[in-house]
Design a protein around this motif. Sequence first.
Motif, PDB file in Angstrom:
ATOM      1  N   CYS A  72       0.831  -1.213   0.000  1.00  0.00           N
ATOM      2  CA  CYS A  72       0.000   0.000   0.000  1.00  0.00           C
ATOM      3  C   CYS A  72       0.860   1.257   0.000  1.00  0.00           C
ATOM      4  CB  CYS A  72      -0.915   0.018   1.212  1.00  0.00           C
ATOM      5  SG  CYS A  72      -1.877   1.520   1.300  1.00  0.00           S
ATOM      6  N   CYS A 102      -6.837   6.172   1.761  1.00  0.00           N
ATOM      7  CA  CYS A 102      -6.856   5.243   0.624  1.00  0.00           C
ATOM      8  C   CYS A 102      -7.145   5.984  -0.675  1.00  0.00           C
ATOM      9  CB  CYS A 102      -7.924   4.198   0.857  1.00  0.00           C
ATOM     10  SG  CYS A 102      -8.138   3.092  -0.525  1.00  0.00           S
ATOM     11  N   CYS A 105      -6.243   2.726  -5.236  1.00  0.00           N
ATOM     12  CA  CYS A 105      -5.361   2.395  -6.349  1.00  0.00           C
ATOM     13  C   CYS A 105      -5.413   0.908  -6.693  1.00  0.00           C
ATOM     14  CB  CYS A 105      -3.930   2.776  -6.011  1.00  0.00           C
ATOM     15  SG  CYS A 105      -3.245   1.798  -4.672  1.00  0.00           S
ATOM     16  N   GLY A 106      -5.756   0.075  -5.738  1.00  0.00           N
ATOM     17  CA  GLY A 106      -5.910  -1.344  -6.020  1.00  0.00           C
ATOM     18  C   GLY A 106      -4.644  -2.162  -5.915  1.00  0.00           C
ATOM     19  N   CYS A 108      -3.123  -3.175  -3.306  1.00  0.00           N
ATOM     20  CA  CYS A 108      -3.277  -4.211  -2.290  1.00  0.00           C
ATOM     21  C   CYS A 108      -3.998  -5.425  -2.865  1.00  0.00           C
ATOM     22  CB  CYS A 108      -4.012  -3.662  -1.081  1.00  0.00           C
ATOM     23  SG  CYS A 108      -5.549  -2.843  -1.482  1.00  0.00           S
TER      24      CYS A 108
HETATM   25  S1  SF4 Z   1      -6.375   0.561  -2.646  1.00  0.00           S
HETATM   26 FE1  SF4 Z   1      -5.222  -0.670  -1.221  1.00  0.00          FE
HETATM   27  S2  SF4 Z   1      -3.092  -0.247  -1.724  1.00  0.00           S
HETATM   28 FE2  SF4 Z   1      -4.291   1.377  -2.688  1.00  0.00          FE
HETATM   29  S3  SF4 Z   1      -4.307   3.006  -1.180  1.00  0.00           S
HETATM   30 FE3  SF4 Z   1      -6.160   1.812  -0.792  1.00  0.00          FE
HETATM   31  S4  SF4 Z   1      -5.558   0.319   0.738  1.00  0.00           S
HETATM   32 FE4  SF4 Z   1      -3.682   1.174  -0.099  1.00  0.00          FE
END
Ligand code: SF4
Lengths: 146, 331
Positions: A72, A102, A105-106, A108
């Motif tokens: 992340c 958050c 962005c995906g 994770c």
């Molecule tokens: S989508 Fe997931 S990786 Fe991206 S900012 Fe949010 S928690 Fe973090």
Amino acid sequence: MVTYFSEIYRGLLSLFEGMGVTFKEFIKPTVTVSYPYETLEMCERYRGHIELIENEEGEPNCVVCMMCQRACPSDCISIAGKKEEGSKKKVLTKYMLDFTKCSLCGTCVESCNFNALDFSKEYNLASTRKEDFYFDLLKRLEDRNK
Amino acid sequence: MNLTLLNVIVAVVIAIAFAALNAAYLVWAERRGAARIQRRPGPNINGPFGLLQPPLDGIKLMAKQLTTPGGADKVLFIAAPVLAMFPAIMSFVTIPFSDTIVAKNMNVGVLMIFAFASMGSMSLVFAGWSSRNKYSMMSSVRAVSQAVAYEIPMLITTITVVMIAGSTDLMEIVNQQSPSILHWNIFPLLGNSHNLLMPLSFLIFFTCTLAETNRAPFDLGEAESELVAGFHTEYGSMGFGLFFMGEYANIVIGSCMTTILFLGGWSCPFGLFPGVWWFIIKLYILIATFIWIRWTFPRTTIYGLLNLSWKILIPLSLFNLLFTAGLIKVF
Ligand code: SF4
Ligand code: SF4
């Protein structure tokens, strides 16, 4: 003189045409959704906040490998897990998401190799308090299974 | 009917109640109608079909504070909304709804209603002038030019009808049209004028009523996209409420007049069961058309508005007046 009358005539005709259009719309059924009473089903690729995926027993698929937490970019995820006596696998005990940071962005979801993370379809998230956006995903999973 | 004090009070109370009820529920109908045309449901939360919305809106308006802008002309500022409502209510007194339901029939009924109608634009001028607001001022200037431009073709058309009927008594005008639909002034094949241009007169009259009541597409006085809310920008609470009620009361009066002058008043199209119900049916069909038109057409420009009146409506209505006079002479 002729243009004067033909203009009036055409103008008048177009007015009636316009009224015909609105009349047709009038008798058609409504197309809007009365929002708080009805909600739309979100589409397949909608990205809400992330959510844990469960297995058949209702337990999270997560094996606490920490990949998502490390991936992340905004440092939203904090995970904790512990190893039970005699078992090989770690069990997830805490999965906190700080949704205020958050960016959806995906990364994770992509980094998870155990099919344990997905986007939810949740979009009714308005609130006036910051604390409402610290999600305990483990608790949400339990609530879902209740 | 004798004009005792009790009668007068009862008539006025009924007129006010009728005007207020109409205003309230026409707003509801307007919003529902607009919503249907735009394919939404409209107000539907309070009560069945949203029918409790108007009284709740009324309570909300009454509960608000009435503020007067600094530097405003207080007397005129307060007089304006009263003047918007008062002529409308007065006009109801002389409008016959059937051959028995009329508060006070007068043999100059037409004149009286137009006299009161012309006071309506006074209220817009007062409101715009006294508000001390440039947008209100501009709006009242427009309202005057509009009132002047549209009262002329309206009166000329009315004179045409009065000439056919030979009377300014509203009862008499209706009675002349009562035999059948072909005696109605909108299509008088069997009347005493045989004028085939009357449908045109009807259209002219109807357009003028739209303009006189400041309704879209002629609501240049309000023009919220350019003048905030025009003459009632500075009004809140029941000041605004009275303007609003006045607008709808004027719509009802305009539709009543159209019904009486052109659509045979309370007479039935086939000569069966004449009565107040026919009047009500025609009245509300016309009002529905008002709403329908408002949500169909965009607002015109001030030039378009004045051109329509001076270049088209006035010449045509004048021509029809002369034509009718000629026909009456011939037949
Ligand atoms: S989508 Fe997931 S990786 Fe991206 S900012 Fe949010 S928690 Fe973090
Ligand atoms: S990457 Fe997947 S399995 Fe690993 S900790 Fe995150 S959610 Fe759990």
